[in-house]
Design an enzyme around this catalytic site. Structure first.
Site, PDB file in Angstrom:
ATOM      1  N   ASP A  24       0.821  -1.208   0.000  1.00  0.00           N
ATOM      2  CA  ASP A  24       0.000   0.000   0.000  1.00  0.00           C
ATOM      3  C   ASP A  24       0.858   1.261   0.000  1.00  0.00           C
ATOM      4  O   ASP A  24       1.662   1.471   0.918  1.00  0.00           O
ATOM      5  CB  ASP A  24      -0.900  -0.012   1.245  1.00  0.00           C
ATOM      6  CG  ASP A  24      -2.159   0.807   1.072  1.00  0.00           C
ATOM      7  OD1 ASP A  24      -2.295   1.498   0.053  1.00  0.00           O
ATOM      8  OD2 ASP A  24      -3.023   0.757   1.976  1.00  0.00           O
ATOM      9  N   ASP A  25       0.715   2.091  -1.032  1.00  0.00           N
ATOM     10  CA  ASP A  25       1.362   3.411  -1.088  1.00  0.00           C
ATOM     11  C   ASP A  25       2.876   3.364  -1.246  1.00  0.00           C
ATOM     12  O   ASP A  25       3.567   4.314  -0.876  1.00  0.00           O
ATOM     13  CB  ASP A  25       1.030   4.244   0.159  1.00  0.00           C
ATOM     14  CG  ASP A  25      -0.364   4.859   0.110  1.00  0.00           C
ATOM     15  OD1 ASP A  25      -1.198   4.383  -0.675  1.00  0.00           O
ATOM     16  OD2 ASP A  25      -0.616   5.811   0.855  1.00  0.00           O
ATOM     17  N   CYS A  64      -6.599   4.597  -3.812  1.00  0.00           N
ATOM     18  CA  CYS A  64      -6.641   3.180  -3.440  1.00  0.00           C
ATOM     19  C   CYS A  64      -7.799   2.402  -4.068  1.00  0.00           C
ATOM     20  O   CYS A  64      -7.587   1.402  -4.751  1.00  0.00           O
ATOM     21  CB  CYS A  64      -6.712   3.047  -1.919  1.00  0.00           C
ATOM     22  SG  CYS A  64      -5.237   3.601  -1.043  1.00  0.00           S
ATOM     23  N   HIS A 120     -10.049  -2.626  -1.352  1.00  0.00           N
ATOM     24  CA  HIS A 120     -10.008  -1.418  -0.529  1.00  0.00           C
ATOM     25  C   HIS A 120     -10.779  -1.553   0.775  1.00  0.00           C
ATOM     26  O   HIS A 120     -10.369  -1.029   1.803  1.00  0.00           O
ATOM     27  CB  HIS A 120     -10.545  -0.231  -1.325  1.00  0.00           C
ATOM     28  CG  HIS A 120     -10.568   1.060  -0.556  1.00  0.00           C
ATOM     29  ND1 HIS A 120      -9.405   1.682  -0.125  1.00  0.00           N
ATOM     30  CD2 HIS A 120     -11.598   1.827  -0.116  1.00  0.00           C
ATOM     31  CE1 HIS A 120      -9.726   2.791   0.530  1.00  0.00           C
ATOM     32  NE2 HIS A 120     -11.032   2.898   0.552  1.00  0.00           N
ATOM     33  N   ASP A 297      -0.240  -0.241  -5.208  1.00  0.00           N
ATOM     34  CA  ASP A 297      -1.465   0.279  -5.818  1.00  0.00           C
ATOM     35  C   ASP A 297      -1.284   1.621  -6.514  1.00  0.00           C
ATOM     36  O   ASP A 297      -2.115   1.996  -7.341  1.00  0.00           O
ATOM     37  CB  ASP A 297      -2.614   0.340  -4.801  1.00  0.00           C
ATOM     38  CG  ASP A 297      -2.258   1.066  -3.515  1.00  0.00           C
ATOM     39  OD1 ASP A 297      -1.105   1.523  -3.366  1.00  0.00           O
ATOM     40  OD2 ASP A 297      -3.144   1.175  -2.643  1.00  0.00           O
ATOM     41  N   HIS A 298      -0.240   2.362  -6.201  1.00  0.00           N
ATOM     42  CA  HIS A 298       0.068   3.636  -6.860  1.00  0.00           C
ATOM     43  C   HIS A 298       1.350   4.190  -6.262  1.00  0.00           C
ATOM     44  O   HIS A 298       1.969   3.565  -5.398  1.00  0.00           O
ATOM     45  CB  HIS A 298      -1.068   4.657  -6.710  1.00  0.00           C
ATOM     46  CG  HIS A 298      -1.681   4.678  -5.350  1.00  0.00           C
ATOM     47  ND1 HIS A 298      -0.974   5.020  -4.225  1.00  0.00           N
ATOM     48  CD2 HIS A 298      -2.936   4.359  -4.924  1.00  0.00           C
ATOM     49  CE1 HIS A 298      -1.756   4.922  -3.163  1.00  0.00           C
ATOM     50  NE2 HIS A 298      -2.953   4.519  -3.558  1.00  0.00           N
TER      51      HIS A 298
END
Length: 484
Positions: A24-25, A64, A120, A297-298
């Protein structure tokens, strides 16, 4: 070559297993990608050495929920209408009629299970991830009081906490994953591990902070007045009333280095947890017959483009680490072709010998797993809200905003995307090619933002071209920083 072809096209007699590792992130601050020169990530690095690192991979949304829905459905947000933290998959007429990746593998005879953050929301995990073991604590635990001086929401915090690794949810997720890999199954295994770190709050025990002393810590390279050649709309969509600290606040409160230190500490912590999961696979019966896919995710800004967090269409917001390893895949390969998260679903179908699904909008990456330098005609497309797109090729980034303003970057000469050359006639032909990749049709926005944070609603209203809602905070009002 015949062996390689055979290994990459599994037969029905012996289906390979799948280990999906979601983070995540996490941006490109891992050793093998060189995003930060001091990042220490030996376990992700060793995984990259075992397979192909896609160093030009991009999410479909720098948020997300839409990113994860897009990845699991292989549908663009402009197709599903899921652009923001809401709505749920069930509210999208297109997405709800699609078979999410875990359910497809269950339908094909796999035992599917997972833990942590893959989708999510808890509801999405329950609906679309069979045998989900739970969140294992999510973004917790939290200290009694915030550690940082930032007066914003509880989630936005950073610093040393808790005392031990085993109090962290990601530690528990790796322990759970190791237990699953020690079991015997009478079906092929699809195992998903979703790590929460380095998403805020950016907490980790002291030993991980000790790896990055403040006195020797390097800040990311940035340009003075970097937003001077960007439209007002382009600035507002990424900066307006977001929950993250502003650049002005960070500099005024001398928090840039502590933020970078906390992020790097979290990255090294989660890398260690991933290492334990990879070690468990190495000692399991599934060692030689498992495809491993690691992705995030990004991206995440740490001061680049004068901002922090995600929710942008620039390199630091859209670029994601992606590593694929397993039987027959080139070892130590580095691929600079534009890849996308929604390519993972069709890639796994081909790797495991399952029939392709024509409704999937991604492209199988198998040709690049055979030869990372193979011809690749595709671009990567990211959207933040309807009508706002970035189109990435091997050497360029084109951005189109809903108000008609544009940006263009020649990443062969300007890796940091400091110079918007949209008006340079030398690039007119290549700009036209990228502009042609912007979809002419898009799904309407579904649902309303219901996160409880008006800050999200403000930036999302801008992305839709709507008036900005009143967002004056009633409590914990921020101290105004001085603009440069």
């Amino acid at each position: 070559m015949a062996f390689l072809m055979g290994a990459l096209c599994a037969t029905a007699a012996e289906k390979p297993n799948v280990l999906l590792i979601a983070i995540d992130d996490l941006n490109d601050w891992i050793g093998c990608m060189g995003g930060h020169p001091q990042a220490q990530t030996p376990n992700m690095d060793r995984l990259a050495a075992r397979g192909v690192l896609f160093n030009n991979a991009h999410c479909q949304s720098p948020v997300c929920n839409p990113s994860r829905v897009s990845m699991m459905s292989s549908l663009y947000p402009s197709t599903s209408g899921i652009y923001f933290l809401n709505p749920d998959i069930s509210e999208s007429p297109v997405a709800k009629d699609s078979t999410m990746m875990p359910l497809r593998f269950q339908d094909e005879g796999y035992y599917v299970t997972g833990a942590g953050k893959i989708f999510h929301s808890g509801k999405q995990h329950q609906d679309y991830l069979p045998n989900w073991a739970g969140a294992f604590g999510g973004f917790g635990p939290y200290p009694e009081k915030k550690i940082s001086p930032f007066p914003g929401m509880k989630l936005w915090d950073w610093g040393v906490f808790p005392e031990r690794d085993d109090l962290m949810p990601d530690y528990k997720i790796s322990a759970w994953g190791a237990e699953q890999l020690a079991k015997e199954y009478d079906q092929p295994l699809f195992l998903a591990a979703g790590y929460w770190t380095p998403h805020v709050p950016q907490y980790a025990p002291q030993k991980w902070f000790d790896m990055y002393p403040l006195e020797t810590l390097q800040l990311p390279k940035v340009a003075e007045n970097d937003l001077k050649d960007i439209s007002e709309y382009g600035v507002n969509i990424t900066r307006l009333k977001h929950v993250a600290p502003t650049m002005e606040w960070v500099e005024e409160n001398d928090q840039w280095k502590p933020l970078v230190q906390s992020y790097l500490a979290c990255v090294s912590f989660v890398d260690h947890q991933i290492g334990k999961l990879l070690d468990a696979l190495e000692t399991s019966p599934y060692k030689d017959n498992t495809y491993i896919i690691l992705y995030t995710d990004h991206g995440f800004h740490q001061g680049e483009k004068e901002r922090f967090a995600k929710r942008s269409l620039w390199e630091d917001g859209t670029r994601t680490p992606m590593i694929i390893a397993g039987p027959g895949i080139v070892e130590g390969g580095v691929c600079s072709k534009p890849a996308q998260l929604l390519d993972i679903y069709p890639t796994l179908l081909e790797l495991t010998g399952l029939n392709a699904d024509p409704k999937l909008e991604g492209n199988s990456l198998v040709p690049l797993l055979k030869n990372p330098q193979a011809d690749w005609p595709h671009t990567a497309r990211t959207s933040f809200g309807p009508g706002n797109y970035s189109i990435v090729s091997e050497g360029y980034r084109y951005i189109h905003y809903n108000d008609g303003s544009e940006e263009f970057y020649d990443r062969t000469k300007d890796a940091h995307e400091w110079n918007n050359v949209i008006a340079n006639p030398e690039y007119a032909a290549v700009i036209r090619k990228h502009r042609a990749q912007v979809p002419q049709e898009r799904h309407e926005v579904l649902g309303q933002n219901s996160t409880g944070h008006k800050s999200f609603a403000a930036s999302e209203a801008v992305s839709r071209g709507e008036p900005v809602p009143d967002d004056k905070p009633k409590k914990n009002k921020k101290k105004k920083g001085k603009s440069k």
